[in-house]
Design a protein around this motif. Structure first.
Motif, mmCIF file in Angstrom:
data_model
loop_
_atom_site.group_PDB
_atom_site.id
_atom_site.type_symbol
_atom_site.label_atom_id
_atom_site.label_comp_id
_atom_site.label_asym_id
_atom_site.label_seq_id
_atom_site.Cartn_x
_atom_site.Cartn_y
_atom_site.Cartn_z
ATOM 1 N N GLU A 91 2.679 15.855 -4.828
ATOM 2 C CA GLU A 91 1.983 16.707 -3.269
ATOM 3 C C GLU A 91 2.302 18.636 -2.592
ATOM 4 O OE1 GLU A 91 3.887 16.548 1.020
ATOM 5 O OE2 GLU A 91 4.559 15.278 -0.415
ATOM 6 N N ILE A 92 1.360 18.893 -2.694
ATOM 7 C CA ILE A 92 0.697 20.072 -3.298
ATOM 8 C C ILE A 92 2.303 21.364 -2.171
ATOM 9 C CG2 ILE A 92 -0.401 22.693 -2.723
ATOM 10 C CD1 ILE A 92 -2.693 21.261 -3.221
ATOM 11 N N ALA A 93 2.264 21.098 -1.045
ATOM 12 C CA ALA A 93 3.314 21.205 -0.086
ATOM 13 C C ALA A 93 5.161 21.027 -0.953
ATOM 14 C CB ALA A 93 3.615 20.738 1.214
ATOM 15 N N THR A 94 4.968 20.238 -0.691
ATOM 16 C CA THR A 94 6.615 19.524 -1.462
ATOM 17 C C THR A 94 6.896 20.170 -2.478
ATOM 18 O OG1 THR A 94 6.087 17.715 -1.568
ATOM 19 C CG2 THR A 94 7.097 18.398 0.749
ATOM 20 N N GLY A 95 5.840 19.529 -3.260
ATOM 21 C CA GLY A 95 5.672 19.838 -4.778
ATOM 22 C C GLY A 95 6.466 18.488 -5.875
ATOM 23 N N ALA A 96 6.366 17.472 -4.814
ATOM 24 C CA ALA A 96 6.977 16.188 -5.297
ATOM 25 C C ALA A 96 6.196 14.981 -5.533
ATOM 26 C CB ALA A 96 7.524 14.957 -3.753
ATOM 27 N N THR A 97 6.503 14.725 -7.565
ATOM 28 C CA THR A 97 5.142 14.381 -8.222
ATOM 29 C C THR A 97 5.184 12.951 -8.247
ATOM 30 O OG1 THR A 97 6.813 14.360 -9.790
ATOM 31 C CG2 THR A 97 5.200 16.602 -9.551
ATOM 32 N N ILE A 98 4.630 12.302 -9.061
ATOM 33 C CA ILE A 98 4.868 10.947 -9.378
ATOM 34 C C ILE A 98 4.104 10.595 -10.672
ATOM 35 C CG2 ILE A 98 5.073 9.393 -7.018
ATOM 36 C CD1 ILE A 98 2.288 9.124 -6.929
ATOM 37 N N ALA A 99 4.471 9.898 -11.355
ATOM 38 C CA ALA A 99 3.323 9.852 -13.281
ATOM 39 C C ALA A 99 3.649 8.076 -13.514
ATOM 40 C CB ALA A 99 4.438 10.676 -13.805
ATOM 41 N N ASP A 100 2.046 8.313 -14.294
ATOM 42 C CA ASP A 100 2.872 6.564 -15.189
ATOM 43 C C ASP A 100 3.971 6.987 -15.862
ATOM 44 O OD1 ASP A 100 2.067 4.526 -16.219
ATOM 45 O OD2 ASP A 100 0.131 4.687 -16.400
ATOM 46 N N PRO A 101 5.037 5.922 -15.992
ATOM 47 C CA PRO A 101 6.036 5.908 -16.733
ATOM 48 C C PRO A 101 5.679 5.331 -17.921
ATOM 49 C CG PRO A 101 6.633 4.281 -15.341
ATOM 50 C CD PRO A 101 5.163 5.013 -14.628
ATOM 51 N N PHE A 102 4.676 4.581 -17.990
ATOM 52 C CA PHE A 102 4.128 4.360 -19.762
ATOM 53 C C PHE A 102 3.647 5.265 -20.064
ATOM 54 C CE2 PHE A 102 4.752 0.599 -16.077
ATOM 55 C CZ PHE A 102 6.890 0.563 -16.827
ATOM 56 N N ARG A 103 3.159 5.858 -20.031
ATOM 57 C CA ARG A 103 2.228 6.992 -20.758
ATOM 58 C C ARG A 103 2.917 8.244 -20.892
ATOM 59 N NH1 ARG A 103 -3.361 5.663 -17.153
ATOM 60 N NH2 ARG A 103 -3.568 3.641 -18.809
ATOM 61 N N PRO A 104 2.251 9.089 -21.778
ATOM 62 C CA PRO A 104 2.718 10.457 -21.849
ATOM 63 C C PRO A 104 2.480 11.483 -20.953
ATOM 64 C CG PRO A 104 2.086 10.023 -23.788
ATOM 65 C CD PRO A 104 1.931 9.195 -22.914
ATOM 66 N N THR A 105 2.997 11.578 -19.860
ATOM 67 C CA THR A 105 3.095 12.831 -19.069
ATOM 68 C C THR A 105 3.356 13.606 -18.272
ATOM 69 O OG1 THR A 105 3.907 11.476 -17.302
ATOM 70 C CG2 THR A 105 1.519 10.689 -17.255
ATOM 71 N N ALA A 106 4.302 14.197 -19.544
ATOM 72 C CA ALA A 106 5.424 15.488 -19.319
ATOM 73 C C ALA A 106 3.716 16.434 -19.622
ATOM 74 C CB ALA A 106 6.579 15.077 -20.398
ATOM 75 N N HIS A 107 2.967 16.886 -19.746
ATOM 76 C CA HIS A 107 1.982 17.922 -20.103
ATOM 77 C C HIS A 107 1.362 18.243 -18.731
ATOM 78 C CE1 HIS A 107 3.805 19.295 -24.189
ATOM 79 N NE2 HIS A 107 3.149 18.010 -24.587
ATOM 80 N N THR A 108 1.593 16.943 -18.570
ATOM 81 C CA THR A 108 0.182 17.050 -17.193
ATOM 82 C C THR A 108 0.640 17.248 -15.712
ATOM 83 O OG1 THR A 108 -0.678 14.906 -18.782
ATOM 84 C CG2 THR A 108 -1.086 15.213 -15.935
#
Length: 140
Positions: A91-108
């Motif tokens: 979310e651009i305004a708050t910076g809250a992120t969600i990601a798929d925990p079953f994939r390597p998403t740290a870089h993304t």
């Protein structure tokens, strides 16, 4: 021992090192190609597309939020797709992120955070008009 002899010894040593390196280079190239192929399959070497989420992305955001056990982001959202599949969103305004925990998403997620920060900074700063230098000579 003269300076010339030392120079010749150094040249011989460099030639020997070059021959050893040439023998290893074929093995190094093969192992590097394997690592690159592995990285492409599951990590940072894959193509990442970052774009603004649209109404059509609602189900993908809900799925990511359910996988991450978090609330779906609202408002302006950036979504990161790897290979055409959504892996993370912010979310651009708050910076809250969600990601798929079953994939390597740290870089993304890092890329999304940087992009959202730049968009927030651009929205906060007033636009300045740039004055262009005028030519001293007018065309006839």
């Amino acid at each position: 021992m003269t300076g010339y002899m030392t120079h010749e010894a150094n040249l011989a040593r460099l030639d020997d090192m070059g021959r050893r390196a040439a023998g290893r280079s074929s093995r190094v190239v093969a192992s590097t190609a394997t690592r690159a192929r592995t990285r492409t399959e599951d990590g940072p070497a894959a193509t990442v597309a970052i774009r603004r989420a649209t109404a059509a992305d609602g189900s993908a955001l809900e799925r990511l939020a359910a996988l991450d056990s978090a609330a779906a982001p609202s408002g302006e959202v950036l979504i990161a797709e790897v290979g055409g599949e959504p892996h993370a969103a912010i979310e651009i305004a708050t910076g809250a992120t969600i990601a798929d925990p079953f994939r390597p998403t740290a870089h993304t997620v890092g890329l999304l955070t940087l992009r959202a920060r730049r968009l927030r900074k651009r929205a906060d700063s007033p636009r300045r008009l740039r004055l262009r230098p005028r030519s001293a000579f007018r065309a006839a």
